[in-house]
Design a protein around this motif. Structure first.
Motif, PDB file in Angstrom:
ATOM      1  N   VAL A 169      33.277  39.864  29.382  1.00  0.00           N
ATOM      2  CA  VAL A 169      34.458  39.293  30.045  1.00  0.00           C
ATOM      3  C   VAL A 169      34.166  37.876  30.534  1.00  0.00           C
ATOM      4  O   VAL A 169      34.944  36.953  30.299  1.00  0.00           O
ATOM      5  CB  VAL A 169      34.880  40.189  31.239  1.00  0.00           C
ATOM      6  N   TYR A 170      33.040  37.709  31.236  1.00  0.00           N
ATOM      7  CA  TYR A 170      32.832  36.454  31.951  1.00  0.00           C
ATOM      8  C   TYR A 170      31.449  35.850  31.788  1.00  0.00           C
ATOM      9  O   TYR A 170      31.300  34.645  31.623  1.00  0.00           O
ATOM     10  CB  TYR A 170      33.084  36.688  33.448  1.00  0.00           C
ATOM     11  N   PHE A 171      30.424  36.694  31.855  1.00  0.00           N
ATOM     12  CA  PHE A 171      29.112  36.179  32.174  1.00  0.00           C
ATOM     13  C   PHE A 171      28.413  35.481  31.005  1.00  0.00           C
ATOM     14  O   PHE A 171      27.862  34.397  31.149  1.00  0.00           O
ATOM     15  CB  PHE A 171      28.267  37.331  32.712  1.00  0.00           C
ATOM     16  N   VAL A 227      46.286  31.942  31.980  1.00  0.00           N
ATOM     17  CA  VAL A 227      45.380  33.036  31.613  1.00  0.00           C
ATOM     18  C   VAL A 227      43.987  32.746  32.161  1.00  0.00           C
ATOM     19  O   VAL A 227      43.430  31.669  31.957  1.00  0.00           O
ATOM     20  CB  VAL A 227      45.307  33.206  30.074  1.00  0.00           C
ATOM     21  N   ASP A 228      43.441  33.723  32.882  1.00  0.00           N
ATOM     22  CA  ASP A 228      42.042  33.643  33.314  1.00  0.00           C
ATOM     23  C   ASP A 228      41.363  34.958  32.962  1.00  0.00           C
ATOM     24  O   ASP A 228      42.020  35.942  32.636  1.00  0.00           O
ATOM     25  CB  ASP A 228      41.946  33.347  34.813  1.00  0.00           C
ATOM     26  N   ASP A 229      40.019  34.945  33.057  1.00  0.00           N
ATOM     27  CA  ASP A 229      39.290  36.156  32.657  1.00  0.00           C
ATOM     28  C   ASP A 229      39.315  37.233  33.736  1.00  0.00           C
ATOM     29  O   ASP A 229      39.313  38.411  33.434  1.00  0.00           O
ATOM     30  CB  ASP A 229      37.823  35.806  32.344  1.00  0.00           C
ATOM     31  N   SER A 230      39.302  36.812  35.015  1.00  0.00           N
ATOM     32  CA  SER A 230      39.199  37.817  36.081  1.00  0.00           C
ATOM     33  C   SER A 230      39.652  37.229  37.408  1.00  0.00           C
ATOM     34  O   SER A 230      39.687  36.009  37.583  1.00  0.00           O
ATOM     35  CB  SER A 230      37.751  38.303  36.225  1.00  0.00           C
ATOM     36  N   ILE A 231      40.004  38.126  38.325  1.00  0.00           N
ATOM     37  CA  ILE A 231      40.245  37.717  39.710  1.00  0.00           C
ATOM     38  C   ILE A 231      39.212  38.429  40.558  1.00  0.00           C
ATOM     39  O   ILE A 231      39.024  39.645  40.433  1.00  0.00           O
ATOM     40  CB  ILE A 231      41.668  38.108  40.176  1.00  0.00           C
ATOM     41  N   VAL A 232      38.497  37.685  41.390  1.00  0.00           N
ATOM     42  CA  VAL A 232      37.514  38.299  42.279  1.00  0.00           C
ATOM     43  C   VAL A 232      38.124  38.318  43.687  1.00  0.00           C
ATOM     44  O   VAL A 232      38.716  39.302  44.098  1.00  0.00           O
ATOM     45  CB  VAL A 232      36.168  37.536  42.225  1.00  0.00           C
ATOM     46  N   ARG A 233      38.062  37.209  44.385  1.00  0.00           N
ATOM     47  CA  ARG A 233      38.671  37.149  45.722  1.00  0.00           C
ATOM     48  C   ARG A 233      40.140  36.733  45.670  1.00  0.00           C
ATOM     49  O   ARG A 233      40.880  36.914  46.613  1.00  0.00           O
ATOM     50  CB  ARG A 233      37.933  36.141  46.597  1.00  0.00           C
ATOM     51  N   GLY A 234      40.516  36.078  44.583  1.00  0.00           N
ATOM     52  CA  GLY A 234      41.895  35.621  44.448  1.00  0.00           C
ATOM     53  C   GLY A 234      42.083  34.173  44.864  1.00  0.00           C
ATOM     54  O   GLY A 234      43.156  33.594  44.674  1.00  0.00           O
ATOM     55  N   THR A 235      41.049  33.566  45.388  1.00  0.00           N
ATOM     56  CA  THR A 235      41.172  32.191  45.891  1.00  0.00           C
ATOM     57  C   THR A 235      41.506  31.215  44.770  1.00  0.00           C
ATOM     58  O   THR A 235      42.359  30.344  44.935  1.00  0.00           O
ATOM     59  CB  THR A 235      39.832  31.751  46.534  1.00  0.00           C
ATOM     60  N   THR A 236      40.815  31.359  43.642  1.00  0.00           N
ATOM     61  CA  THR A 236      41.037  30.429  42.526  1.00  0.00           C
ATOM     62  C   THR A 236      42.477  30.549  42.025  1.00  0.00           C
ATOM     63  O   THR A 236      43.184  29.543  41.880  1.00  0.00           O
ATOM     64  CB  THR A 236      40.063  30.740  41.361  1.00  0.00           C
ATOM     65  N   SER A 237      42.927  31.773  41.793  1.00  0.00           N
ATOM     66  CA  SER A 237      44.265  31.979  41.230  1.00  0.00           C
ATOM     67  C   SER A 237      45.342  31.446  42.179  1.00  0.00           C
ATOM     68  O   SER A 237      46.319  30.832  41.750  1.00  0.00           O
ATOM     69  CB  SER A 237      44.517  33.468  40.995  1.00  0.00           C
ATOM     70  N   ILE A 272      25.323  41.213  38.860  1.00  0.00           N
ATOM     71  CA  ILE A 272      26.419  40.234  38.786  1.00  0.00           C
ATOM     72  C   ILE A 272      26.909  40.061  40.209  1.00  0.00           C
ATOM     73  O   ILE A 272      27.117  41.046  40.915  1.00  0.00           O
ATOM     74  CB  ILE A 272      27.536  40.715  37.849  1.00  0.00           C
ATOM     75  N   ASP A 273      27.068  38.823  40.597  1.00  0.00           N
ATOM     76  CA  ASP A 273      27.347  38.556  41.993  1.00  0.00           C
ATOM     77  C   ASP A 273      28.827  38.726  42.305  1.00  0.00           C
ATOM     78  O   ASP A 273      29.607  37.801  42.202  1.00  0.00           O
ATOM     79  CB  ASP A 273      26.897  37.117  42.314  1.00  0.00           C
ATOM     80  N   THR A 274      29.215  39.942  42.664  1.00  0.00           N
ATOM     81  CA  THR A 274      30.581  40.138  43.164  1.00  0.00           C
ATOM     82  C   THR A 274      30.464  40.537  44.635  1.00  0.00           C
ATOM     83  O   THR A 274      29.505  41.190  45.024  1.00  0.00           O
ATOM     84  CB  THR A 274      31.333  41.241  42.380  1.00  0.00           C
TER      85      THR A 274
HETATM   86  P1  AMP Z   1      38.068  34.137  42.810  1.00  0.00           P
HETATM   87  O1  AMP Z   1      38.596  32.845  43.297  1.00  0.00           O
HETATM   88  O2  AMP Z   1      37.047  34.701  43.780  1.00  0.00           O
HETATM   89  O3  AMP Z   1      39.113  35.147  42.457  1.00  0.00           O
HETATM   90  O4  AMP Z   1      37.215  33.832  41.497  1.00  0.00           O
HETATM   91  C1  AMP Z   1      37.771  34.029  40.233  1.00  0.00           C
HETATM   92  C2  AMP Z   1      37.103  33.125  39.261  1.00  0.00           C
HETATM   93  O5  AMP Z   1      35.680  33.287  39.344  1.00  0.00           O
HETATM   94  C3  AMP Z   1      37.518  33.449  37.839  1.00  0.00           C
HETATM   95  O6  AMP Z   1      37.947  32.237  37.257  1.00  0.00           O
HETATM   96  C4  AMP Z   1      36.274  33.952  37.166  1.00  0.00           C
HETATM   97  O7  AMP Z   1      36.101  33.346  35.919  1.00  0.00           O
HETATM   98  C5  AMP Z   1      35.139  33.567  38.064  1.00  0.00           C
HETATM   99  N1  AMP Z   1      34.172  34.668  38.243  1.00  0.00           N
HETATM  100  C6  AMP Z   1      34.286  35.953  37.914  1.00  0.00           C
HETATM  101  N2  AMP Z   1      33.182  36.645  38.240  1.00  0.00           N
HETATM  102  C7  AMP Z   1      32.331  35.784  38.808  1.00  0.00           C
HETATM  103  C8  AMP Z   1      31.014  35.871  39.344  1.00  0.00           C
HETATM  104  N3  AMP Z   1      30.354  37.027  39.366  1.00  0.00           N
HETATM  105  N4  AMP Z   1      30.457  34.740  39.836  1.00  0.00           N
HETATM  106  C9  AMP Z   1      31.116  33.583  39.822  1.00  0.00           C
HETATM  107  N5  AMP Z   1      32.344  33.426  39.321  1.00  0.00           N
HETATM  108  C10 AMP Z   1      32.964  34.510  38.817  1.00  0.00           C
END
Ligand code: AMP
Length: 478
Positions: free
Chosen positions: A249-251, A352-362, A394-396
């Motif tokens: 997905v991402y790494f 389109v992005d690969d994933s949402i972790v905290r949601g800050t980027t989106s 993986i740093d989540t």
């Molecule tokens: P966030 O703002 O926390 O939702 O980060 C989401 C963005 O971080 C997405 O654009 C992902 O591509 C990227 N991302 C996903 N997993 C990781 C990870 N383990 N470490 C750093 N960036 C990540």
């Protein structure tokens, strides 16, 4: 807080090349995406080790004549990124030590899930630890001449550790590659001239013109010495395999091939599947670079909606820039990404992005789209919601910081401020990998981030939950 800081890494090893240090340097260059905080190389000239480690990027650490002094035909290297709190040179790898068997150096990718328990046990027997990384436990286990009353060896040591480990190990005269029985993290084998190479990803082989031979199998130990390469299985063949789907997905880098699957093609397929599952009428598909590029392309190809690289990424922003505070995180998105307004103004946009972790980027990206005059913003994520933290390298963040663990879909949509939000389904991600669906009885990959189905015992976590005070005191002590 976890007892051990989580980290993710790239590893590399080479046996039998006159330019072992230089090739390791270039190998680490190609694995820089797997860790930008510190890096190191150790070589062996058959009698002595030569090592150099530093904080920062590979290109910053190995300057001047450093590599010239690192003689010997065997080398291993490591790139590391860790969460804040453990960012010290002493934690940089490869780790080295001397024991009854001679000198040993080790580079580890992955996280052990019973590290705290083992460390306590080893300390009770008198071990003195130099670092706060779990990888040092492996070094201490290997150094023990006997284990449980019998003569110790690598296999015995591996049977004591739980969790994720791809390892490259060097002795004065040998290079050894190991993958844990689940095969959480990648490790591949290559050849250049008469030299053998081990690397986290095939992109490192490409850079040095090494030929890809095969992946190291889960549970396999490969030993390379003057007799050539030999291999053995350290675990029963029926052991569950659980390669981490998040690598796809991402790494991993998109130009790598893992288990005969091109990471690039898999990501495009994830985007196509996402378009099939969650179509929406729109004028343009915009990926979040670089993580959403391939999936965005797939979404565009499948939906036949034009693809525009409306975000331009500043590639000179290193991870070292990242700070944990929320304020800086918000700021960071703007430093990294700029939007070409005229490509999205008055348009219905699918981001389109690969994933949402905290949601800050989106959230920030939706705001940028609105500021640029986009008429509608539809967010599409090419993997399922991340509801569970990772404990395997993986740093989540912890659960309470994961957007999908604390909000339902509508709550997430409101948080990021999009007109619509959709995630690829769990079966959909398996479809993109060429399967009909997830095999619930024996999943083809580990997908614990999306399902909470952790393949191993989480020994330290269970102990921490049972006795948080005791472990937090221990954590403070190291
Ligand atoms: P966030 O703002 O926390 O939702 O980060 C989401 C963005 O971080 C997405 O654009 C992902 O591509 C990227 N991302 C996903 N997993 C990781 C990870 N383990 N470490 C750093 N960036 C990540």
């Amino acid at each position: 807080m976890n007892y051990y800081p989580k980290h993710y890494c790239g590893i590399f090893g080479i046996y039998g090349h006159p330019n072992a240090a230089e090739l390791t340097y270039y190998g680490l260059y190609a694995l820089q995406h797997r860790g930008q905080e510190s890096a190191g190389i150790v070589t062996s000239d058959g009698k002595q080790f030569h090592e150099h480690k530093g904080m920062g990027l590979v290109s910053q650490i190995f300057k001047g004549n450093v590599l010239h002094d690192m003689v010997g035909p065997i080398a291993i290297g490591h790139t590391r990124y860790s969460t804040t709190g453990s960012s010290h040179l002493r934690n940089a790898q490869p780790l080295t030590g001397s024991c009854a068997r001679g000198q040993i150096a080790i580079a580890h990718n992955g996280n052990l899930t019973n590290a705290a328990q083992l460390r306590e046990e080893l300390e009770a027997k008198g071990s003195i630890f130099q670092t706060t990384v779990d990888s040092e436990i492996i070094l201490h286990l290997l150094a023990q001449p006997t284990m449980q009353g019998e003569s110790n060896n690598l296999v015995r040591s591996l049977h004591r550790i739980e969790g994720a480990y791809s390892l490259v190990i060097m002795t004065e005269n040998e290079l050894i590659g190991v993958r844990d029985p689940y095969g959480f993290r990648p490790l591949c084998l290559g050849q250049i001239d008469d030299a053998w190479v081990l690397a986290s990803e095939t992109c490192a082989l490409d850079l040095i013109h090494a030929k890809y031979v095969r992946d190291v199998e889960p549970g396999e130990i490969v030993v390379i010495n003057r007799n050539g390469l030999s291999s053995m299985q350290a675990f029963p063949q029926h052991h569950r395999r659980a390669f981490c789907i998040f690598e796809y997905v991402y790494f991993a880098r998109p130009d790598s091939t893992i288990a005969n699957r091109s990471v690039y093609k898999v990501r495009v397929e994830m985007g196509r599947q996402l378009a099939r599952e969650f179509p929406v009428a729109a004028d343009v598909v915009v990926p979040v670079p670089d993580s959403g590029n391939c999936a965005g392309l797939g979404y565009s190809l499948e939906s036949r909606i034009p693809y525009e690289m409306a975000f331009v990424r500043n590639h000179y922003v290193g991870r070292s820039f990242l700070q944990p505070s929320q304020l800086i995180r918000d700021f960071d998105v703007r430093v990294k990404l700029n939007l070409i307004e005229e490509l999205v103004k008055d348009k219905r946009v699918i981001v389109v992005d690969d994933s949402i972790v905290r949601g800050t980027t989106s959230r920030k990206i939706v705001q940028m789209m609105r500021d640029a005059g986009a008429k509608e913003v539809h967010f599409r994520i090419a993997s399922p919601p991340i509801t569970h933290p990772d404990y395997y390298g993986i740093d989540t963040p912890e659960r309470d910081k994961l957007l999908a663990a604390t909000h339902d879909l509508e709550g997430m949509r409101q948080f990021i401020g999009a007109d619509s939000l959709a995630f690829l389904s769990v079966d959909g991600i398996y479809r993109a990998m060429g399967f009909d669906k997830r095999d619930a009885a024996r999943p083809q990959f580990t997908d614990h981030c999306f399902t909470g189905d952790y393949p191993t015992a989480l020994t330290d976590l269970a102990a921490q939950e049972a006795s948080p005070r005791q472990l937090s005191l221990l954590a403070e002590a190291i």
